[in-house]
Design a protein around this motif. Structure first.
Motif, mmCIF file in Angstrom:
data_model
loop_
_atom_site.group_PDB
_atom_site.id
_atom_site.type_symbol
_atom_site.label_atom_id
_atom_site.label_comp_id
_atom_site.label_asym_id
_atom_site.label_seq_id
_atom_site.Cartn_x
_atom_site.Cartn_y
_atom_site.Cartn_z
ATOM 1 N N GLU A 97 0.831 -1.206 0.000
ATOM 2 C CA GLU A 97 0.000 0.000 0.000
ATOM 3 C C GLU A 97 0.865 1.254 0.000
ATOM 4 O O GLU A 97 0.565 2.243 -0.669
ATOM 5 N N SER A 98 1.928 1.193 0.786
ATOM 6 C CA SER A 98 2.825 2.341 0.854
ATOM 7 C C SER A 98 3.391 2.662 -0.524
ATOM 8 O O SER A 98 3.361 3.819 -0.979
ATOM 9 N N ILE A 99 3.915 1.629 -1.213
ATOM 10 C CA ILE A 99 4.515 1.845 -2.536
ATOM 11 C C ILE A 99 3.458 2.339 -3.521
ATOM 12 O O ILE A 99 3.721 3.215 -4.372
ATOM 13 N N LYS A 100 2.238 1.815 -3.402
ATOM 14 C CA LYS A 100 1.155 2.252 -4.299
ATOM 15 C C LYS A 100 0.942 3.763 -4.192
ATOM 16 O O LYS A 100 0.876 4.473 -5.207
ATOM 17 N N TRP A 101 0.851 4.262 -2.965
ATOM 18 C CA TRP A 101 0.581 5.686 -2.771
ATOM 19 C C TRP A 101 1.798 6.536 -3.115
ATOM 20 O O TRP A 101 1.653 7.625 -3.693
ATOM 21 N N TYR A 102 3.001 6.044 -2.775
ATOM 22 C CA TYR A 102 4.210 6.778 -3.185
ATOM 23 C C TYR A 102 4.255 6.906 -4.706
ATOM 24 O O TYR A 102 4.604 7.960 -5.267
ATOM 25 N N ARG A 103 3.908 5.795 -5.404
ATOM 26 C CA ARG A 103 3.971 5.814 -6.867
ATOM 27 C C ARG A 103 2.976 6.826 -7.445
ATOM 28 O O ARG A 103 3.294 7.559 -8.384
ATOM 29 N N LEU A 104 1.754 6.836 -6.887
ATOM 30 C CA LEU A 104 0.748 7.775 -7.384
ATOM 31 C C LEU A 104 1.226 9.215 -7.219
ATOM 32 O O LEU A 104 1.041 10.056 -8.106
ATOM 33 N N ALA A 105 1.844 9.493 -6.052
ATOM 34 C CA ALA A 105 2.365 10.848 -5.835
ATOM 35 C C ALA A 105 3.534 11.133 -6.769
ATOM 36 O O ALA A 105 3.655 12.243 -7.326
ATOM 37 N N ALA A 106 4.395 10.122 -6.951
ATOM 38 C CA ALA A 106 5.574 10.293 -7.798
ATOM 39 C C ALA A 106 5.182 10.544 -9.245
ATOM 40 O O ALA A 106 5.797 11.364 -9.943
ATOM 41 N N LEU A 107 4.139 9.858 -9.721
ATOM 42 C CA LEU A 107 3.686 10.034 -11.100
ATOM 43 C C LEU A 107 3.171 11.449 -11.341
ATOM 44 O O LEU A 107 3.122 11.923 -12.480
#
Length: 656
Positions: free
Chosen positions: A96-106
Motif C-alpha cells: 500500500e505504501s509503494i502504491k501511494w508513493y507511486r501515485l504521488a511520484a507520477l
C-alpha cells in the motif's frame, strides 16, 4: 414585545457564536472537507496527526489523508505512503505504501520519487530493483532532491544498475554536498581522501569532512579525527582530533570509541586516564569491537584503572581470540601456560599459540617451538619445533635465533653445524640478546664455527657482561684476574665476579670467596670468604665444598670442627675433587691413621699433580712421616695406582 424577544434571541445567538468560534470554524472546515475539498481534508489530517486544535489521532489523520489522496492530491498520497510504510494510524503495509508513493511520484512529487528510488535501491520490503531505483532517483534529483542526488552518487560508486563511474558519482555527491547534505559531503571527502575518480587531495577531503562533521554526521567526525591525527590535509592536531573522535564516539561509532579509549590510555591529545580508557573500550567491546576486547584484557591483566583481575583479563582475551585476534590468542596461550586467570593447561596453551603462530605472530611461533621442543602439551617434536623457530627467527625474533643457535650447536633435532649456529647466534647477539652475546663470545673464544678470535670474543663478553649476563661477567672477571686480553686487575676482577655472584652464579660465588680469602682486589676477610664459599657450596660447587672443609679443618674464619670439615670434604669428594678424596682417604680414614700407608700417600700426591692441584699435602705431619723410606717398587705401584685413579675420574683410587 415580539421585537424585544427577537433581539434577545439574536443577542444570545451572537454571544454563543463568539464563545465557540473555533468550533464553528472546524465545523465549517469539516463541512467543506465532506464536500470533497481535498486541500481541506489534507489540512484536517495534518491537524489530527499533530494534535493541532483537535485531539491527536493518527487513525483520524490517516482517514482524512486517504480521502484527500483518493481525490488525487499528491501531498496526501505522499503522507499516506509514509503512514503505511511505518504503520502509523494504519497497519503497516509495504505494498500500500509503494502504491501511494507511486501515485504521488507520477504527479511529479520529488519527495515521493526520491522515496521510491530509495526503496528500490536498498530493497527495503521489496526485492532490489536498480532499474526503478535509477529511474525514480533521477527524476527526483532533477527537481533538486538532495537525497536522490546522494543515492545516484552511491549507485555510480558501487555499480548498482549502472557502470561504476567515479566522475558521475562525484558530480552527484557534489550537487548534494553543495546543498548541505551531510552524507554527500562525507562521501565527497572519501573520494578525495582515497583518490577515487579524482587526484588524491587531502585538503579537499578534510574540507568536506569538516562540513559534514559540523552537521553532526558521526562517520565524518571519525574520519576528520583520523586525518587530524595523521596530519593529512592540515598540520597534525591531536587535541582537535580527540574532540572529533569524542563526538563520533558519543554517537556510537565503535571505532571512534576504541580510538578515544586509546587516546585516554596513552594520554595523546587528552589527559591520561585509565578509567576513561576502560569506559570507552567497554562501550566499543560491547558492540563487538575486537581490538577493544583485547585492550580490556590488557587493562584487567595489568590492573590499570581497575583492580587487577586475571580472570576478567582471560575472559576478554578469549572473546577477542575466538574472533581471530592474533595478539589475544598469544596472550591467552601465555595465561594457560602460566595458569594465570585460568587453570594451567599446556594443551590449551599450545592450541592458542598455534592459532596465533599460524597467523604469523613471531613470538607465538617462538613459544610454540619451545613447547614442541620440550614436549609440553603435545609429544616432543624437534622437527616441528625447528620449523616454528625458523619462521620466528626469519622475522628477526632474537630469542628464536638464539634457540636455533643452541640447537645447531648441540645437534638437537638437526645435524650439528657450528657455522650455522654461529650465524644465528650472531644475529641474535646483534639485537642485544644478552644470552646470545655471551654464547657468541664463548664460540669465538674456542673457535666454534670458525677460527678463534679472542679480541672479538672479548668484545661480545663485555657487551653481555654490561647487559647483566652473569656468565659473561664471570668470564670477564677471569680475564682481569688472569690478565688475558686485558691488563691484570684484581680489583676489576672482583667487581665482575661480585656482579655475577649476586645473580647466583656459583662459579662467581666461589671466585668472590677466593679473592676474600687471598685478599686480592679486596681487603682480606676469612668470614666473607666463608660466606661466599658457603653460598657456592650450597649450589653444588665442589671447589667451595673443599674450601669449607679446609677452613673448618684449620679453623680459618670459623671455629675448628673436624666433623664439619669431614662433611664438606665428603661432599666434594663425591663430586670427584681429588684434594677432598685425599683428605677423606687419608687424614680422615681411621684405618689409615692406625697404619699409615706411604704408598697410598704417594699415589695421592701423583694424582693431585696430574690434576694440576697444588694442594700443599706435604704440610700435613702425617704425610711427611709416612712418606719416608718408600722403595722403588712401591713407587712404581703408587704410580700405577695414580694412573688408574685419574683414568677412572677418581672413582677407582684404592690399593691394588
Amino acid at each position: 414585545m415580539k421585537r424585544i424577544l427577537l433581539f434577545i434571541f439574536i443577542y444570545f445567538l451572537g454571544l454563543g457564536n463568539v464563545q465557540s468560534s473555533k468550533s464553528v470554524v472546524n465545523s465549517n472546515r469539516h463541512l467543506l472537507a465532506e464536500q470533497s475539498d481535498a486541500i481541506v481534508q489534507l489540512q484536517i489530517g495534518q491537524d489530527y496527526h499533530e494534535g493541532n486544535g483537535v485531539p491527536q489521532s493518527d487513525e483520524q489523520a490517516a482517514k482524512w489523508f486517504l480521502s484527500a489522496a483518493n481525490q488525487g492530491l499528491a501531498e496526501a498520497q505522499l503522507k499516506l505512503g509514509y503512514m503505511y510504510w511505518n504503520g502509523i494510524g494504519v497497519f503497516k503495509n509495504i505494498d500500500e505504501s509503494i502504491k501511494w508513493y507511486r501515485l504521488a511520484a507520477l504527479q511529479g512529487n520529488s519527495l515521493a520519487q526520491g522515496q521510491l528510488g530509495w526503496i528500490y535501491l536498498y530493497g527495503d520490503g521489496v526485492p532490489p530493483d536498480f532499474k526503478n531505483a535509477l529511474k525514480w532517483s533521477s527524476l527526483a534529483a532533477k527537481q533538486g532532491n538532495v537525497k536522490a542526488m546522494h543515492n545516484l552518487g552511491r549507485m555510480y560508486t558501487e555499480g548498482m544498475g549502472v557502470k561504476v563511474s567515479y566522475p558521475d558519482a562525484i558530480a552527484w555527491f557534489r550537487s548534494a554536498a553543495e546543498k548541505g547534505f551531510a552524507k554527500s559531503q562525507y562521501n565527497l571527502g572519501i573520494t578525495y581522501a582515497n583518490g577515487l575518480g579524482t587526484p588524491r587531495d587531502y585538503k579537499e577531503a578534510i574540507k568536506w569532512y569538516r562540513l559534514s562533521a559540523n552537521q553532526g554526521y558521526a562517520l565524518a567526525q571519525a574520519n576528520l579525527g583520523w586525518m587530524l591525527a595523521k596530519g593529512k590535509g592540515e598540520p597534525k592536531n591531536l587535541q582537535e582530533s580527540s574532540k572529533w573522535y569524542l563526538l563520533a564516539a558519543e554517537q556510537g561509532i565503535t571505532n571512534a570509541q576504541f580510538l578515544i579509549g586509546n587516546r585516554y590510555y596513552n594520554g595523546f591529545g587528552l589527559v591520561q586516564s585509565y578509567e576513561q580508557a576502560l569506559k570507552w573500550y567497554l562501550r566499543a567491546a560491547k558492540e563487538g569491537h575486537v581490538p577493544a576486547m583485547h585492550n580490556l584484557g590488557v587493562i584487567y591483566r595489568e590492573g590499570q584503572g581497575v583492580d587487577k583481575d586475571l580472570s576478567h583479563a582471560a575472559n576478554w582475551f578469549h572473546s577477542a581470540a575466538v574472533k581471530g585476534w592474533v595478539d589475544s590468542q598469544f596472550n591467552l596461550g601465555l595465561m594457560f601456560a602460566k595458569g594465570e586467570g585460568v587453570p594451567q593447561s599446556d594443551e590449551e596453551a599450545i592450541k592458542w599459540y598455534r592459532l596465533s603462530a599460524n597467523q604469523g605472530l613471531a613470538q607465538a611461533q617462538t613459544n610454540l617451538g619451545w613447547m614442541l621442543a620440550e614436549g609440553k602439551g603435545e609429544a616432543q617434536n624437534h622437527e616441528e619445533a625447528l620449523k616454528w623457530y625458523r619462521l620466528a627467527a626469519d622475522q628477526g625474533v632474537a630469542n628464536a635465533q638464539y634457540a636455533l643457535a643452541r640447537r645447531y650447536l648441540k645437534g638437537t633435532g638437526v645435524p650439528q653445524e657450528y657455522d650455522t649456529a654461529l650465524k644465528w647466534c650472531r644475529l641474535a647477539a646483534e639485537q642485544d640478546y644478552v644470552q646470545a652475546q655471551a654464547l657468541l663470545g664463548w664460540m669465538l673464544s674456542v673457535g666454534k664455527g670458525g677460527a678463534k678470535d679472542p679480541e672479538e670474543a672479548l668484545k661480545w663478553y663485555q657487551l653481555a657482561a654490561k647487559n647483566g649476563d652473569p656468565t659473561a661477567q664471570y668470564y670477564l672477571g677471569n680475564r682481569y684476574y688472569d690478565g688475558v686480553g686485558l691488563p691484570q686487575n684484581f680489583q676489576k676482577a672482583f667487581q665482575w665476579f661480585l656482579l655475577a655472584a649476586e645473580q647466583g652464579d656459583e662459579h662467581a660465588m666461589h671466585a668472590v670467596g677466593t679473592l676474600y680469602f687471598t685478599g686480592k682486589g679486596i681487603k682480606k676477610s676469612e668470614s666473607e670468604a666463608f660466606k661466599w664459599f658457603n653460598l657456592a657450596a650450597d649450589k653444588g660447587s665442589a671447589e667451595s665444598q673443599y674450601n669449607l672443609g679446609f677452613m673448618h679443618y684449620k679453623g680459618l674464619g670459623v671455629p675448628q670442627s673436624y666433623t664439619k670439615a669431614k662433611k664438606w670434604f665428603r661432599l666434594a669428594a663425591a663430586q670427584g675433587t681429588p684434594q677432598a678424596q685425599f683428605m677423606i682417604n687419608t687424614i680422615f680414614s681411621k684405618s689409615f691413621l692406625l697404619k699409615p700407608d706411604a704408598k697410598l700417600l704417594y699415589m695421592w700426591l701423583l694424582v693431585l699433580q696430574k690434576s694440576g692441584v697444588n694442594s700443599g699435602v706435604f704440610d700435613y705431619p702425617i704425610v711427611q712421616s709416612a712418606f719416608l723410606g718408600l722403595s722403588q717398587q712401591e713407587i712404581v705401584i703408587a704410580e700405577s695406582m695414580a694412573e688408574r685413579c685419574v683414568l677412572s675420574k677418581y672413582k677407582n683410587c684404592g690399593a691394588q
